[in-house]
Design an enzyme around this catalytic site. Structure first.
Site, PDB file in Angstrom:
ATOM      1  N   HIS A 106       0.831  -1.216   0.000  1.00 50.34           N
ATOM      2  CA  HIS A 106       0.000   0.000   0.000  1.00 50.34           C
ATOM      3  C   HIS A 106       0.866   1.267   0.000  1.00 50.34           C
ATOM      4  O   HIS A 106       0.415   2.324   0.448  1.00 50.34           O
ATOM      5  CB  HIS A 106      -0.956   0.024   1.200  1.00 50.34           C
ATOM      6  CG  HIS A 106      -1.770  -1.218   1.346  1.00 50.34           C
ATOM      7  ND1 HIS A 106      -2.920  -1.449   0.624  1.00 50.34           N
ATOM      8  CD2 HIS A 106      -1.586  -2.317   2.123  1.00 50.34           C
ATOM      9  CE1 HIS A 106      -3.420  -2.636   0.962  1.00 50.34           C
ATOM     10  NE2 HIS A 106      -2.622  -3.184   1.861  1.00 50.34           N
ATOM     11  N   LYS A 145      17.920  20.643 -10.867  1.00 52.80           N
ATOM     12  CA  LYS A 145      17.177  19.410 -11.104  1.00 52.80           C
ATOM     13  C   LYS A 145      17.918  18.411 -11.979  1.00 52.80           C
ATOM     14  O   LYS A 145      18.676  18.774 -12.864  1.00 52.80           O
ATOM     15  CB  LYS A 145      15.820  19.728 -11.749  1.00 52.80           C
ATOM     16  CG  LYS A 145      14.842  20.429 -10.823  1.00 52.80           C
ATOM     17  CD  LYS A 145      13.449  20.438 -11.422  1.00 52.80           C
ATOM     18  CE  LYS A 145      12.911  19.024 -11.460  1.00 52.80           C
ATOM     19  NZ  LYS A 145      11.741  18.924 -12.345  1.00 52.80           N
ATOM     20  N   GLU A 177      10.495   7.652 -16.987  1.00 54.18           N
ATOM     21  CA  GLU A 177       9.241   8.358 -17.275  1.00 54.18           C
ATOM     22  C   GLU A 177       8.768   8.060 -18.692  1.00 54.18           C
ATOM     23  O   GLU A 177       7.566   7.845 -18.935  1.00 54.18           O
ATOM     24  CB  GLU A 177       9.425   9.860 -17.077  1.00 54.18           C
ATOM     25  CG  GLU A 177       9.510  10.257 -15.614  1.00 54.18           C
ATOM     26  CD  GLU A 177       9.764  11.741 -15.413  1.00 54.18           C
ATOM     27  OE1 GLU A 177       9.647  12.193 -14.268  1.00 54.18           O
ATOM     28  OE2 GLU A 177      10.095  12.446 -16.396  1.00 54.18           O
ATOM     29  N   SER A 234      16.566  20.611 -16.111  1.00 54.83           N
ATOM     30  CA  SER A 234      15.420  21.484 -16.328  1.00 54.83           C
ATOM     31  C   SER A 234      15.864  22.723 -17.100  1.00 54.83           C
ATOM     32  O   SER A 234      16.994  23.178 -16.957  1.00 54.83           O
ATOM     33  CB  SER A 234      14.813  21.897 -14.980  1.00 54.83           C
ATOM     34  OG  SER A 234      13.947  22.993 -15.126  1.00 54.83           O
TER      35      SER A 234
END
Length: 461
Positions: A158, A285, A292, A279
Site C-alpha cells: 500500500h 534538477k 518516465e 530542467s
C-alpha cells in the site's frame, strides 16, 4: 492520372489519386521487404520443385529477387506510393529485371497468403531479438543483485513501510517477471511459426503445390490446415501484443519505483548524467526521463493491442482490407518494446547508483520490524494473534513517545511481556529481520544467494 493496377482490366478507369494514397500501405509495409523477398524465393523454388515452372525460370526469378534485395540495401530501390504495397513493388521491379518470367512468380499465390507469410517471418525474427533483450536485462539485474545481496531496502505494501528486504531480493522479482515474459514469447513464437503460404486468396489453389516444401524452406514448424483460417488469422499478432503489453507492464512498474527512489523524499538512488536530463529553468534538477518515457510508452503498446482486437472482432471470413491496419500497430509495438528494453537495460547498467547508507538509514528508522516482535513472542509460546495485538499497542505507545522499538529498554519490554529477553534487540535489527526470513522464495540472504545461482542458470539456457 494514377497508373492502372494489376486488376485494371476489370476496371475502366484508375483510382482517384486521393483514394490511391488512402489505399496504399507502401509507406509502412516496406518494413517487410526482406521477408517478402525471402518468402518469394521459397515460393519460386517450390514452383520449380513441383514442376509448375521450369528450373531455368526459377533461377532467373531467384537471381532477380536477390538483385532487388541488393538494390534495396544499397538505397537504389525506393518504391513510392504508386506501388501501393511492397508486394506489388517487388513484382513490378522483378518484371523490369527478368522480363515476362517475373510475371510467373505470382502463380499459385495470392497477396493474402503472401502478406500473412511475410508478417509471420517478420514477427518470428523480432520475437527472437526481444527474447535476447530480455536475457540482457536479466543479466544486468543479476549483476546488481549479486553486488547488493546484503544491501537492505524498505519493502512496501500500500506504499506504506512494511518489512525490510534484501535489495537483491527486490530486483530478483523483476528478473522473474522478465523470465515469464521470455517464456511467454516462446509460446507465442510457436503459433507465429505456422505457414499460411499456399492458402491462396482463401480457398487454396488448383496448382499441384507443395505447402510443406515451402514451410521447410522458410523454417516454419507447420502449415495452416485450413486455407480460410490461414489468410484471415491474426491471433498470433494479438498474442504477441498481449505478451508485449505485459513486458511493458513490468518495465513500467520498475520505472515507477526508480522514479520514486530517485526523488528527494526517498533518495535511494542517484541518477548518473548519462541517463538523466536537466530542467530548462531549474538548474538544480536532474530528471528521470528514461523511466518516465518507458512508463509513458506503455500505454502506446496497450493501445495497439486494443486496436488489433477491435479490428478483428467483427471480420467475416476470409481476408478483408481492414487487416491492412494490423501492421502499423504491430511494427510500432515491436519497436516500442525493443527501445524500452534497451533503454531500461542501459539505465540499470550505467545510469543508476544505489545509496547503501541512505537505504540502511531508511530501514533503521521505522516500525517495519514490528512483525518480528510478534514472531518473537509466538516462537516462545504466545498465540500469534495475542502477540500481534500486544505489539500493536507497543507501536502505538512508542509513536506517542517519539521512540522506535529499538529504543525501548529491556525493562520496558519485560513490562509488556515476561517472555522478552536481551536477544530481542538482535531479533529486531534490520539485518536479522531480513536474514531470518529464510523460507523458500523469501528475502533471507541464504535464500537470495541460492536464487541468484538458480537465476544465472536460467539465463544461460
Amino acid at each position: 492520372m494514377t497508373e492502372k493496377k494489376t486488376w485494371s482490366q476489370r476496371f475502366e478507369s484508375a483510382l482517384n489519386p486521393a483514394i490511391a494514397r488512402f489505399n496504399a500501405s507502401i509507406a509502412f509495409d516496406i518494413e517487410l521487404i526482406d521477408h517478402d523477398l525471402t518468402g518469394s524465393i521459397a515460393h519460386a523454388q517450390m514452383l520449380g520443385h513441383t514442376g509448375i515452372i521450369p528450373h531455368t525460370e526459377v533461377e532467373q526469378l531467384v537471381a532477380g529477387l536477390e538483385k532487388i534485395r541488393q538494390e534495396y540495401h544499397q538505397g537504389e530501390f525506393n518504391p513510392g506510393i504508386e506501388a501501393e504495397d511492397i508486394h506489388f513493388a517487388v513484382e513490378h521491379r522483378l518484371v523490369e529485371i527478368v522480363g515476362d518470367v517475373g510475371k510467373k512468380l505470382h502463380t499459385a499465390r495470392s497477396r493474402n497468403d503472401q502478406v500473412g507469410t511475410d508478417t509471420r517471418l517478420y514477427l518470428r525474427e523480432q520475437i527472437q531479438q526481444i527474447r535476447q533483450q530480455l536475457k540482457d536485462l536479466q543479466t544486468v539485474l543479476l549483476d546488481i543483485a549479486e553486488n547488493n545481496l546484503e544491501t537492505l531496502i524498505p519493502g512496501y505494501t500500500h506504499l506504506q513501510r512494511a518489512q525490510p528486504l534484501s535489495l537483491a531480493h527486490h530486483l530478483l522479482a523483476y528478473f522473474h517477471m522478465s523470465q515469464r515474459d521470455w517464456e511467454r514469447l516462446g509460446d507465442v513464437s510457436r503459433r507465429v511459426n505456422i505457414s499460411p503460404l499456399g492458402s491462396g486468396a482463401l480457398a487454396g489453389t488448383t496448382f499441384p503445390i507443395d505447402r510443406h516444401y515451402t514451410a521447410k524452406l522458410l523454417e516454419f514448424d507447420d502449415v495452416y490446415a485450413n486455407s480460410l483460417d490461414g489468410v484471415s488469422d491474426r491471433d498470433f499478432a494479438i498474442e504477441f501484443l498481449c505478451a508485449a503489453s505485459l513486458i511493458m507492464v513490468h518495465l513500467s512498474r520498475l520505472s515507477e519505483e526508480i522514479i520514486l527512489w530517485a526523488s528527494e523524499e526517498f533518495g535511494f538512488v542517484t541518477l548518473k548524467d548519462s541517463c538523466a536530463t536537466g530542467s530548462s529553468i531549474m538548474p538544480q534538477k536532474k530528471n528521470p526521463d528514461v523511466p518516465e518515457l518507458v512508463r509513458g510508452k506503455t500505454g502506446r503498446v496497450f493501445g495497439h493491442l486494443q486496436a488489433m482486437l477491435v479490428i478483428m472482432k467483427g471480420l467475416p471470413l476470409a481476408y478483408n482490407k481492414d487487416l491492412q491496419e494490423d501492421k502499423e500497430g504491430l511494427f510500432d509495438g515491436v519497436n516500442t518494446v525493443k527501445s524500452c528494453l534497451q533503454a531500461m537495460t542501459i539505465l540499470l547498467q550505467e545510469g543508476l547508483e544505489f545509496r547503501p547508507q541512505r537505504l540502511a538509514a531508511a530501514v533503521a528508522a521505522d516500525f517495519s520490524n514490528a512483525t518480528d516482535v510478534a514472531d518473537y513472542l509466538a516462537a516462545r509460546g504466545v498465540p500469534f494473534r495475542e502477540a500481534y495485538n500486544l505489539v500493536g499497542k507497543v507501536v502505538k505507545t512508542s509513536i506517542a513517545a517519539g521512540k522506535l522499538l529499538k529504543d525501548l529498554t529491556l525493562s520496558e519490554w519485560q513490562q509488556l511481556h515476561p517472555a522478552f529477553a536481551e536477544d530481542i534487540y538482535e531479533a529486531i535489527s534490520p539485518h536479522q529481520v531480513v536474514s531470518a526470513r529464510n523460507s523458500y522464495g523469501g528475502t533471507g540472504f541464504t535464500q537470495v544467494r541460492q536464487a541468484i545461482i538458480d537465476a544465472r542458470k536460467q539465463v544461460s539456457t
